[in-house]
Write an enzyme that holds these catalytic residues in place. Structure first.
Site, mmCIF file in Angstrom:
data_model
loop_
_atom_site.group_PDB
_atom_site.id
_atom_site.type_symbol
_atom_site.label_atom_id
_atom_site.label_comp_id
_atom_site.label_asym_id
_atom_site.label_seq_id
_atom_site.Cartn_x
_atom_site.Cartn_y
_atom_site.Cartn_z
ATOM 1 N N PRO A 264 -8.616 -2.252 11.526
ATOM 2 C CA PRO A 264 -7.535 -2.728 12.405
ATOM 3 C C PRO A 264 -7.242 -4.217 12.221
ATOM 4 C CG PRO A 264 -9.215 -1.519 13.639
ATOM 5 C CD PRO A 264 -9.757 -1.758 12.274
ATOM 6 N N GLU A 265 -5.969 -4.545 12.034
ATOM 7 C CA GLU A 265 -5.524 -5.936 11.913
ATOM 8 C C GLU A 265 -4.552 -6.207 13.074
ATOM 9 O OE1 GLU A 265 -4.174 -6.795 7.895
ATOM 10 O OE2 GLU A 265 -5.507 -5.285 7.051
ATOM 11 N N ARG B 94 -18.632 3.426 12.838
ATOM 12 C CA ARG B 94 -19.559 2.595 12.059
ATOM 13 C C ARG B 94 -20.163 1.464 12.883
ATOM 14 N NH1 ARG B 94 -17.071 1.415 6.258
ATOM 15 N NH2 ARG B 94 -19.133 0.514 6.010
#
Ligand SMILES: [Zn+2]
Length: 274
Positions: free
Chosen positions: A2-3, A114
């Site tokens: 995600p940016e 993760r």
């Protein structure tokens, strides 16, 4: 990963759905997603009974703002998902890393396969510290071509790496750095300080355009990203170079190249990007 556009989409979704809600309780199933200095107990004690005043974004972080100037800063890491759930089912709740229960029976779920993401509760003072560490917001009026030109002077980093440094420009990650460089016609390996003024101006414009289009498309879903409703984004269909090694350039047909810069892939057209 995600940016800015993904964090912005999530923040807008959550703001629309949970603004004004009151926290009934917090459950942390995976304490490793809490930033240093936080614990499940302090999070519960400090947030229970508090109202969500707004959900906003800074860089790649989603910020849940509470009354009393408390902010839960959510860094989504690689695979973090922050989803508002109207009717959280118990099965769903067993697998999430953390869960904010709302008084009206709904919940905000934080899921992170993760677990590189982090939740960090900060008061006003500790938030201004964090805020000051982050660079300029590329969608703000301060981010002009001239600003980027000045910022790049003196840096010998490849421009792709330069753009990923959150202390300089906040929110741009590998996908949007590559896409912006393609649109500006600048090769990712060029040293930042070697960009000419005209190139810096084109690049700043390209960054703003690409981020704006990606927000409109509700983000890029390559693997894990989901918006605040749990749905995929659509900007992956509009990527021009990212992850397109060997495929023809959309402008000239030359195969897209891939190079590795500091362990991360950069993609470019050897014909269109100089
Ligand atoms: Zn090309």
């Amino acid at each position: 990963m995600p940016e800015l556009p993904e964090a912005e989409t999530i923040a807008r979704d959550l703001d629309r759905r949970v603004r004004g809600s009151i926290i009934a309780g917090i459950r942390v199933a995976r304490p490793d997603i809490l930033a240093r200095g936080n614990s499940a107990t302090t999070l519960s004690r400090k947030l229970r009974g508090h109202r969500i005043e707004r959900v906003s974004r800074r860089g790649k972080n989603v910020i849940i703002e509470f009354d009393g100037a408390l902010r839960l800063v959510v860094n989504l890491g690689m695979t973090g998902r922050l989803i508002a759930s109207d009717a959280p089912r118990s099965a769903e709740m067993r697998h999430v890393a953390a869960l904010l229960r709302l008084e009206d029976g709904r919940a905000i779920l934080y899921d992170d396969a993760r677990r590189f993401g982090r939740l960090d509760l900060r008061d006003a003072g500790r938030w201004s510290q964090r805020d000051a560490e982050l660079g300029v917001e590329p969608l703000s009026d301060s981010f002009t071509g001239e600003y980027l030109f000045r910022l790049t002077r003196g840096s010998i980093s490849p421009i792709r790496n330069f753009l990923l440094d959150q202390k300089r420009v906040a929110g741009v990650g590998n996908i949007y750095a590559n896409e912006s460089l393609f649109r500006a016609g600048v090769r990712p390996t060029r040293r930042a300080r070697q960009l000419r003024r005209a190139e810096a101006i084109r690049l700043a414009d390209a960054i703003r355009t690409v981020l704006g289009e990606a927000i409109e498309a509700r983000g890029t879903t390559i693997d894990d990203y989901r918006d605040g409703n749990g749905d995929a984004g659509a900007f992956q269909l509009r990527l021009r170079v990212y992850d397109r090694r060997g495929e023809p350039c959309v402008q000239c047909g030359t195969p897209v190249k891939r190079v590795v810069l500091t362990n991360r892939s950069a993609f470019y057209c050897p014909q269109c990007q100089r």
